[in-house]
Scaffold this active site. Structure first.
Site, mmCIF file in Angstrom:
data_model
loop_
_atom_site.group_PDB
_atom_site.id
_atom_site.type_symbol
_atom_site.label_atom_id
_atom_site.label_comp_id
_atom_site.label_asym_id
_atom_site.label_seq_id
_atom_site.Cartn_x
_atom_site.Cartn_y
_atom_site.Cartn_z
ATOM 1 N N TYR A 1 -1.645 -0.903 10.653
ATOM 2 C CA TYR A 1 -1.937 -1.260 9.254
ATOM 3 C C TYR A 1 -0.763 -0.842 8.372
ATOM 4 O O TYR A 1 -0.243 -1.633 7.571
ATOM 5 C CB TYR A 1 -3.232 -0.581 8.781
ATOM 6 C CG TYR A 1 -3.409 -0.713 7.290
ATOM 7 C CD1 TYR A 1 -3.731 -1.943 6.723
ATOM 8 C CD2 TYR A 1 -3.206 0.378 6.446
ATOM 9 C CE1 TYR A 1 -3.845 -2.080 5.345
ATOM 10 C CE2 TYR A 1 -3.331 0.250 5.070
ATOM 11 C CZ TYR A 1 -3.642 -0.982 4.523
ATOM 12 O OH TYR A 1 -3.744 -1.124 3.167
ATOM 13 N N SER B 1 0.861 -1.191 0.000
ATOM 14 C CA SER B 1 0.000 0.000 0.000
ATOM 15 C C SER B 1 0.892 1.233 0.000
ATOM 16 O O SER B 1 2.056 1.166 0.426
ATOM 17 C CB SER B 1 -0.851 -0.003 1.276
ATOM 18 O OG SER B 1 -1.418 1.263 1.522
HETATM 19 C C1 8X3 Z 1 -4.828 1.986 1.937
HETATM 20 C C2 8X3 Z 1 -4.337 3.154 1.191
HETATM 21 O O1 8X3 Z 1 -4.666 5.616 0.648
HETATM 22 O O2 8X3 Z 1 -6.669 4.346 1.165
HETATM 23 O O3 8X3 Z 1 -4.013 0.896 1.675
HETATM 24 O O4 8X3 Z 1 -5.107 4.913 2.939
HETATM 25 S S1 8X3 Z 1 -5.236 4.574 1.497
#
Ligand code: 8X3
Length: 244
Positions: free
Chosen positions: A144, A131
């Site tokens: 997370y 991510s």
């Molecule tokens: C989640 C990315 O930008 O939606 O993995 O926080 S974001």
């Protein structure tokens, strides 16, 4: 055609990826927790396996009984993962933190370890779903984001260990993607709509097409890491707290 195993296939990016790879002629092993949702994906080119990715015994029983032509995995897409909560660390639930670590880190490492010998034998590939949270801190990201930083670094370090084997490894790092993931993360449709509404976020299909592109590049090319964001998402400056 090669075989891809895609975890977290019951919704969002995983489900879209199953469809993209099957449409492109791949054999796909689609894994996830919810058997009823997986069943809808099953077909001539898609074999479904229902198990909780954190349950190693259930996973092994399922993977060890794969029939041909699904038994030789050429591509592992580690997509299963979740975000629970957007609270600041001092207010977050420890149980949520442990669930994220168990799923996003421990289960990912464990299935990778299991499939690595076969992937080396077949000069296969691994694509891990990290991510943008791996690289850019934001309030509420805490554990997370930590798990996604692990996924990114694990991917890069796998490349170092797999040097000379022909195995490719990629870390895919999306920003805002509107899927069931966002609902789970925010806990309500209302908060999810507030965060993502009007932002024209990416879709599971957008990421699925990227996964297919990465997987079908000529074998001498390796995308190490790839960040993707919707145009309407970027960065802000540092936060500065001023003392009176
Ligand atoms: C989640 C990315 O930008 O939606 O993995 O926080 S974001």
């Amino acid at each position: 055609m090669p075989t891809a195993l895609i975890t977290g296939a019951t919704a969002g990016i995983g489900e879209a990826a199953v469809r993209s790879f099957a449409d492109a002629g791949w054999h796909v092993v689609a894994t996830g927790r919810r058997a009823d949702r997986l069943e809808k994906l099953a077909g001539e080119r898609v074999h479904t396996l229902a198990f909780d990715i954190r349950d190693e015994a259930a996973r092994d029983a399922a993977l060890d009984s794969l029939p041909a032509p699904f038994s030789g995995i050429d591509l592992l897409i580690n997509n299963a993962g979740l975000a629970l909560g957007l609270e600041p660390a001092q207010k977050a639930s420890l149980s949520n933190w442990k669930t994220m670590i168990d799923t996003n880190v421990t289960a990912l490492v464990s299935i990778t370890h299991k499939l690595l010998p076969g992937l080396v034998e077949r000069k296969g590939a691994i694509i891990n779903l990290s991510s943008v949270a791996a690289s850019y801190p934001y309030p509420g990201g805490n554990v997370y984001a930590g798990t996604k930083a692990f996924v990114r670094q694990f991917s890069l370090d796998l490349r170092a260990d797999l040097h000379g084997t022909g195995v490719r490894v990629t870390s895919i790092e999306p920003g805002m993607v509107e899927t069931e993931f966002t609902l789970v993360r925010t806990g309500s449709q209302e908060t999810s709509d507030k965060l993502y509404g009007g932002a024209n976020p990416m879709t599971g299909e957008d990421i699925a097409e990227t996964l297919l592109w990465v997987a079908t590049l000529p074998p001498h090319l390796n995308i190490n890491a790839l960040e993707l964001m919707p145009v309407n998402q970027s960065w802000q400056g540092f936060a500065v707290h001023r003392e009176d």
